[in-house]
Write an enzyme that holds these catalytic residues in place. Structure first.
Site, PDB file in Angstrom:
ATOM      1  N   HIS A 156       1.058  -1.184  -0.049  1.00 53.17           N
ATOM      2  CA  HIS A 156      -0.088  -0.012   0.004  1.00 53.17           C
ATOM      3  C   HIS A 156       0.945   1.092   0.056  1.00 53.17           C
ATOM      4  O   HIS A 156       2.164   1.122   0.409  1.00 53.17           O
ATOM      5  CB  HIS A 156      -1.028  -0.042   1.144  1.00 53.17           C
ATOM      6  CG  HIS A 156      -2.179  -1.070   1.146  1.00 53.17           C
ATOM      7  ND1 HIS A 156      -1.882  -2.287   1.545  1.00 53.17           N
ATOM      8  CD2 HIS A 156      -3.143  -0.730   0.779  1.00 53.17           C
ATOM      9  CE1 HIS A 156      -3.046  -2.821   1.228  1.00 53.17           C
ATOM     10  NE2 HIS A 156      -4.097  -1.927   0.947  1.00 53.17           N
ATOM     11  N   LYS A 160      -0.289   4.660   4.488  1.00 51.90           N
ATOM     12  CA  LYS A 160      -1.027   3.699   5.391  1.00 51.90           C
ATOM     13  C   LYS A 160      -0.494   3.277   6.890  1.00 51.90           C
ATOM     14  O   LYS A 160       0.558   3.226   6.806  1.00 51.90           O
ATOM     15  CB  LYS A 160      -1.365   2.315   4.680  1.00 51.90           C
ATOM     16  CG  LYS A 160      -2.256   1.475   5.233  1.00 51.90           C
ATOM     17  CD  LYS A 160      -2.710   0.378   4.215  1.00 51.90           C
ATOM     18  CE  LYS A 160      -3.762  -0.695   4.809  1.00 51.90           C
ATOM     19  NZ  LYS A 160      -5.036  -0.052   5.222  1.00 51.90           N
TER      20      LYS A 160
END
Length: 265
Positions: A156, A160
């Site tokens: 990600h 995040k």
């Protein structure tokens, strides 16, 4: 059919803006409120303008009570603490609560389960319909290949916070259920713990750049590997799934549901 009246929580965030755009594109749903946390500079701004659309007259506010009292559903990609508060309010208002937030503790989950006695709550680590189908395939593969090691690799964007991702844990849960067990029992511990036990489930997390979401489920056995994967190319897929879940939940009996229920899997 009357339009579904939806409140978006975290409306100034990436997912909040995607939800505002998704609702604006439909013909059977209408944005009736936009929530944001106290102190956010976007409070008072127009939700449509923030989402890159024309102004829609919906101003961001930190007060959920009047909004939820006039809504059919609230969609929430925020933080665990906020989601728990909204679940309690959704239970009081008897409306649908769609939760895309991740990073909940066991105690948090119990609070949400309690709220689901009075509200329709659809909670998932990933609102993508493709990921929901992937989880069903992972469960089948894990059952069919019981001795194979399972590694779940996810990547990600660098902002995040939680790791492994909620989606990775969702896929791990699916694999464990496919083997008639739980992720707690089958999860391989990180670090140097010697040779791995057959059939365990491990996780690897990568963070960097602006990656929306990449997930690979690798089943490794003697002489072969099977990889099941999903790539998210646009946050709109999560918004689309969340709005679909809100429509599906409207009129259902109170309870805690998942995207698997929404897709009939």
């Amino acid at each position: 059919m009357a339009e579904l009246k939806i409140v978006v929580a975290g409306a100034s965030g990436r997912m909040g803006r995607a939800l505002v755009r998704e609702i604006a594109q439909g013909h059977d749903a209408r944005l009736v409120g936009a929530l944001e946390a106290e102190g956010k500079p976007e409070l008072g701004m127009d939700a449509g303008m923030l989402a890159g659309l024309q102004t829609n007259g919906i101003k961001l506010t930190a007060d959920p009570l009047p909004l939820l009292a006039n809504a059919d559903a609230v969609i929430d990609f925020t933080r665990p603490m906020v989601s728990i508060m909204l679940a309690d309010l959704a239970a009081q208002a008897r409306i649908v609560h769609v939760i895309g937030t991740t990073g909940f503790s066991a105690a948090d989950d119990k609070r949400i389960e309690a709220a689901a006695r009075h509200a329709v709550i659809v909670k998932s680590g990933n609102m993508s319909m493709g990921v929901t189908l992937l989880a069903a395939l992972v469960a089948k593969a894990a059952k069919a290949l019981p001795g194979y090691d399972i590694e779940i690799l996810e990547m990600h964007h660098k902002l995040k916070v939680d790791a492994p991702s909620g989606t990775a844990l969702l896929l791990g849960d699916a694999a464990a259920k496919g083997r008639d067990s739980t992720l707690e029992k089958l999860r391989r511990q990180d670090g140097n713990h010697g040779p791995r036990t057959d059939g365990t489930i491990g996780f690897a997390s990568l963070r960097g750049g602006s990656v929306i979401g990449e997930h690979d489920v690798i089943l490794a056995g003697p002489g072969e590997r099977l990889t099941l994967s999903h790539s998210a190319e646009d946050r709109g897929i999560f918004a689309r799934g969340a709005v679909t879940a809100a429509r599906w939940g409207h009129g259902k009996k109170p309870g805690l549901y998942s995207m698997t229920d929404v897709l009939g899997l």
